[in-house]
Structure formats: C-alpha cells, structure tokens
Design a protein around this motif. Sequence first.
Motif, short mmCIF file in Angstrom:
data_model
loop_
_atom_site.label_atom_id
_atom_site.label_comp_id
_atom_site.label_asym_id
_atom_site.label_seq_id
_atom_site.Cartn_x
_atom_site.Cartn_y
_atom_site.Cartn_z
N LEU A 353 48.30 36.47 62.87
CA LEU A 353 49.36 37.68 63.94
C LEU A 353 51.00 37.10 62.94
CD1 LEU A 353 47.77 37.22 66.91
CD2 LEU A 353 48.50 39.27 66.25
N TYR A 354 50.79 35.56 62.45
CA TYR A 354 52.06 35.24 62.15
C TYR A 354 52.61 36.22 60.71
CZ TYR A 354 55.41 32.75 59.78
OH TYR A 354 56.78 31.99 58.85
N ARG A 355 51.34 36.18 59.64
CA ARG A 355 51.69 37.07 58.59
C ARG A 355 51.98 39.06 58.83
NH1 ARG A 355 47.35 38.46 56.03
NH2 ARG A 355 45.73 36.63 57.06
N GLU A 356 51.60 39.41 60.35
CA GLU A 356 51.90 40.64 60.93
C GLU A 356 53.57 40.38 61.16
OE1 GLU A 356 47.64 41.23 62.44
OE2 GLU A 356 49.50 41.70 64.21
N VAL A 357 53.98 39.32 61.60
CA VAL A 357 55.36 39.84 62.61
C VAL A 357 56.55 38.92 61.36
CG1 VAL A 357 54.60 39.22 64.57
CG2 VAL A 357 55.43 37.33 63.38
N ARG A 358 55.78 38.82 60.32
CA ARG A 358 57.10 38.33 59.45
C ARG A 358 57.45 39.59 58.50
NH1 ARG A 358 60.05 36.49 56.83
NH2 ARG A 358 61.19 34.42 56.07
N GLY A 359 57.03 40.05 58.74
CA GLY A 359 58.01 41.54 57.64
C GLY A 359 59.18 41.47 58.27
N GLY A 360 58.86 41.67 59.68
CA GLY A 360 59.95 42.41 60.44
C GLY A 360 61.14 41.87 60.41
N SER A 361 61.39 40.35 60.01
CA SER A 361 62.86 39.88 59.69
C SER A 361 63.54 41.02 58.58
CB SER A 361 63.05 38.72 59.40
OG SER A 361 61.99 38.11 60.81
N ILE A 362 62.49 41.98 57.84
CA ILE A 362 63.12 42.31 56.80
C ILE A 362 62.73 43.98 56.30
CG2 ILE A 362 62.12 42.59 54.06
CD1 ILE A 362 60.85 39.69 54.14
N TYR A 363 61.58 44.79 56.81
CA TYR A 363 61.61 45.93 56.80
C TYR A 363 62.59 46.60 58.69
CZ TYR A 363 58.24 45.57 60.10
OH TYR A 363 56.99 45.23 61.24
N GLY A 364 63.25 47.82 58.08
CA GLY A 364 63.73 48.51 58.87
C GLY A 364 65.36 47.22 59.12
N GLY A 365 65.96 47.23 57.81
CA GLY A 365 67.39 46.36 58.39
C GLY A 365 66.48 44.73 58.67
N THR A 366 67.43 44.58 57.38
CA THR A 366 66.98 42.99 57.38
C THR A 366 67.37 42.10 58.99
OG1 THR A 366 68.75 42.39 56.46
CG2 THR A 366 66.69 42.65 54.92
N LEU A 367 67.44 41.04 59.18
CA LEU A 367 68.29 40.31 60.17
C LEU A 367 69.78 40.22 60.01
CD1 LEU A 367 65.80 37.67 61.34
CD2 LEU A 367 65.88 39.85 62.45
N GLN A 368 69.63 39.56 58.38
CA GLN A 368 71.59 39.73 57.83
C GLN A 368 72.05 41.28 58.24
OE1 GLN A 368 68.48 38.27 55.75
NE2 GLN A 368 69.03 36.09 56.71
N ILE A 369 71.72 42.01 57.81
CA ILE A 369 71.86 43.41 57.65
C ILE A 369 72.37 43.64 59.41
CG2 ILE A 369 71.74 46.05 57.26
CD1 ILE A 369 72.24 44.14 55.52
N HIS A 370 70.99 43.33 60.07
CA HIS A 370 71.41 43.89 61.53
C HIS A 370 73.06 42.78 62.60
CE1 HIS A 370 68.83 46.62 62.55
NE2 HIS A 370 68.14 46.14 61.84
N LYS A 371 72.68 41.50 61.75
CA LYS A 371 74.05 40.51 62.50
C LYS A 371 75.37 41.22 61.78
CE LYS A 371 71.20 36.38 62.94
NZ LYS A 371 70.51 35.27 62.40
N ASN A 372 74.61 41.97 60.69
CA ASN A 372 76.50 42.42 59.91
C ASN A 372 76.94 43.14 60.85
OD1 ASN A 372 76.54 40.29 57.94
ND2 ASN A 372 75.50 42.29 55.67
N MET A 373 75.88 44.22 61.31
CA MET A 373 76.35 45.08 62.16
C MET A 373 77.02 45.11 63.60
SD MET A 373 73.29 48.66 61.24
CE MET A 373 72.13 48.12 60.67
N ILE A 374 75.97 43.68 64.39
CA ILE A 374 76.75 43.45 65.31
C ILE A 374 77.75 42.55 65.50
CG2 ILE A 374 76.31 41.58 67.26
CD1 ILE A 374 73.02 41.44 66.51
N ALA A 375 78.38 41.85 63.89
CA ALA A 375 79.55 41.45 64.17
C ALA A 375 80.46 42.67 64.10
CB ALA A 375 79.48 40.79 63.20
N GLY A 376 80.11 43.11 63.22
CA GLY A 376 81.15 44.70 63.18
C GLY A 376 81.26 45.01 64.19
N HIS A 377 80.35 45.08 65.14
CA HIS A 377 80.74 45.93 66.53
C HIS A 377 81.52 45.29 67.88
CE1 HIS A 377 79.46 48.20 69.62
NE2 HIS A 377 80.35 47.47 70.96
N LEU A 378 81.60 43.32 67.27
CA LEU A 378 82.22 42.90 67.94
C LEU A 378 83.42 42.41 68.12
CD1 LEU A 378 80.06 39.53 68.40
CD2 LEU A 378 80.56 41.16 70.27
N LEU A 379 83.55 43.08 66.26
CA LEU A 379 85.37 42.51 65.92
C LEU A 379 85.81 43.85 65.46
CD1 LEU A 379 84.30 40.46 62.83
CD2 LEU A 379 85.69 40.19 65.02
N GLY A 380 85.04 45.26 66.00
CA GLY A 380 85.97 46.62 66.11
C GLY A 380 85.97 46.54 64.65
#
Length: 395
Positions: A353-380
């Motif tokens: 189960l750990y191995r199954e969820v680990r990929g979720g931080s990479i596919y569909g946009g990595t966590l860093q890319i999603h944080k970039n998007m959240i920050a972009g939204h916050l800062l307009g």
Amino acid sequence: MDFQLTESQRELIDATEKLCRQLLPLAKEAHEAETKGDFAPLQRLRRQMAEAGLLALNMPQEYGGVGLPLLETLLLIQTIQRVDSTLGGLAHRTSTGAIGAVLELGTDAQKSRFVSGVARGEIGVSIGITEPDAGSAATAMKTRARIEGDDVIINGQKIFISAAKGHHYTMLYCRFGNTGRASDIGAIMVPHDAPGFSCSGGTLNMAGERQYELYFDDCRVPKANILAESHAFAKLISVYNVERLGSISRMLGSAQAAFEFALQYVQERRQFGRELADFQGLQWMLADMKVKLEAAQMLTYRAASNTASGLPSPLETSVAKVYVAQAAKEICDDAIQLLGGYGYMAEYPVERLYREVRGGSIYGGTLQIHKNMIAGHLLGRKNSQWAPRSGESGE
Ligand SMILES: Cc1cc2nc3c(=O)[nH]c(=O)nc-3n(C[C@H](O)[C@H](O)[C@H](O)COP(=O)(O)OP(=O)(O)OC[C@H]3O[C@@H](n4cnc5c(N)ncnc54)[C@H](O)[C@@H]3O)c2cc1C
C-alpha cells in the motif's frame, strides 16, 4: 455545508464493496497475468466490472455510464481501491480518466463510440502527455500532428504512460501548430493498431505496475479522432483536474486500507504481555493517522462537491492533491511501523500500500508543481517557471 455522508451514499459504498470482494480472485489473477504480459484476464475483469456497474461511474447513462455525480464517483473509486488496486485502476480510468476529455471535448459521434465502448468494458484509454524532455514542463512537448487529407500523421514519443498495454487507445496530447506555444497543443485518440504506432514492453515501477513508452513514427490516424486541434491546452488541463481527483481518491482508498489493517493488527498482536494497542505511543500514532485520513477525505470531497457549475476548481484540486499525497504516504508508513518487521514483509499488505501511494507525489503533476500553482494563486501571479530568454533579466 453538510459533512456527513447520506444514507444512500453509505448504501452505495457497502453494495460496491460487496461486488468488489466477489471480483477479487479475478482481479488478483489479472494483476499476476498482466505482469507477465498476458492481458486476457484483465479484459475479462473489465467486462465483469462493466456488467456489475463498476465502470464509467460518472459517465452519462445515455452513453452506457452509471451517471453518478463526481462526489459519489470518487467515494466509489476510494471504496474500490480500498479492496484492490487493479479494480481501483479500472474504475478510475474508465470514469475520471482520459475518457473524461472525450466527454468534455468530443463530438456526439466520438462520445457514442469511445464513452460507450469504455462503459461496456470493450475498450480502455490511456493518457499520453509526458515526454523524455517534457515532464513537469509538459508544454515543452515535441510530439507533432499534421493533417493530410482525411488523416492525421503523428511523429514523436511519450514516456511513463500508465496502462498503455492491454488498453486500446491513447488520448494523446500533441502539437498541431508550429508557434512553439502551449496554444499549439491539442488532443487526438490514437488506436493502438494504427500504422506507425508502437509501445515498449514497459518499465516496472515501484508499485509493481508498468509504465510504457509510446512511439509515433508517421503514425496515421483518421482525422475523425481529433478531440481538439490547438487552443485546447487550458481546457485539457481543466478536464485533467477530474483525473487528478480520481487518482487522489485511489490514494485515499490505499491509505484507508493501510489504516484499517494496522488498527486491527495492534488489537491482536501482543508484546510485553499486553496488546500493542495498550501502548499510548501507538495510540497517538493511530489518532494521527485518523486525523490525516479525515482531513484528506474532506479536502477531496470539497473539491468534488464544488463542481455544480462545471469542472473542479484548480486551486481546490491542487490543495487536495498536495495534502492527500503527503498524508497517504505518512499513513501507510505509520502502518508499516505499527506492524514492525511484519509490516516490512510482502506477506502483509501494508508495504504494498505504501508503494501504491508513493507515485501520487509524482504523477498528475508533482507536489512541487502543485505548490507552485497554489502559490501563484495566492500571489495573483502566473508564476512562470520558464528560464528567461536571452536578453531578458528574468525579473
Ligand atoms: C506512476 C506514474 C504514472 C504516470 N502515468 C503517466 C501517464 O499515464 N501519462 C503521462 O503522460 N505521464 C505519466 N507519468 C509521468 C508524470 O506525469 C511525470 O513523471 C511528472 O509529470 C514529472 O515529470 P518528470 O518525471 O520528467 O520529472 P521532472 O519534471 O524532471 O522533475 C524532477 C523533480 O524536479 C521538480 N521540479 C521540476 N520543475 C520544478 C519547478 N518548476 N519547481 C519546483 N520543482 C520542480 C519535480 O517536482 C521533481 O521533484 C507517470 C509517472 C509516474 C511516476
């Protein structure tokens, strides 16, 4: 705001779990066979899931789907994944997967053909975005399509594609224009028997599944398969947020399974003459796992509920994605810890189960890319990540 599941949602979840338990032996057989390159059991499983109403959960009934709203669809993907990942993968890909783009962007004829085919369990659709030199920077993709009479000729390569073998089409993102901008990017349904298409044998990933490379060498596809021919990238990414929520729900299902297994285990395993559950340090771990699971669910269900006017909010999707991916890893990691040495062994389910969820931080946009998007939204700000072109200061 109502944070409780309704009676009918609970009944739907229970009924779905029962159906999945009946399909479990075939799902295990399909997974085993798939790793050896035999996809026949997977096709049988797909058909049986279609008959049981476990595919195309949110697809409209007029195209053979179950017709559920997005929230119920995600609740069921979580439930199905909690029972088994092969079942969860099929439920996700035929509901919140690439087929969603056909529903949003396709013509009536394309919907009848592809959505109905998916709902009947006859075809599967993978999604082809990533290229060797265009990962997080997806708009750097080079795969090109040019129209020639009634056909489209495609040249290029994709990498890391999930579930490409044993599926029948890839919803391919590629460039239809030559400006070099994101606006060149459109999408086309490529049948895997198209001349000039080939698929690698795949690379085994950490979760025991395969990621495939796709090659397009003057690949010829009918023009009728075009979903969007340029100026569609923003729309494709908006639809892709539904896919993100589907894969987030799979992570929730795996994390829930790990939590429930560990909760049971600590009440059975004894050390120092007592149950593991008697040790307060372990009780606090269980409490933390429960808090993370509940918070992860709430963020996901919120993003799914706020879709009355269309597609999920990009911000709410990114917020859910970042939290769930992190929480799922921590919950599964804690489950391993609670089982001690047994947790680390393949004989018990939590390491898988750990191995199954680990990929979720990479596919569909990595966590860093999603944080970039959240920050972009916050800062307009658009928050472009591109290096400045020569002559530009970058400021
Ligand atoms: C299990 C799995 C399934 C997948 N399935 C598919 C699929 O079906 N279809 C498909 O098209 N693709 C699929 N992918 C590919 C996936 O989308 C990419 O791996 C992902 O987008 C990251 O690209 P990359 O691997 O090239 O990493 P890179 O882009 O090279 O990133 C490497 C590291 O740098 C970080 N990074 C990069 N740019 C920035 C930045 N601007 N700011 C901060 N950090 C940054 C990343 O977060 C990462 O940590 C899958 C991947 C995996 C692991």
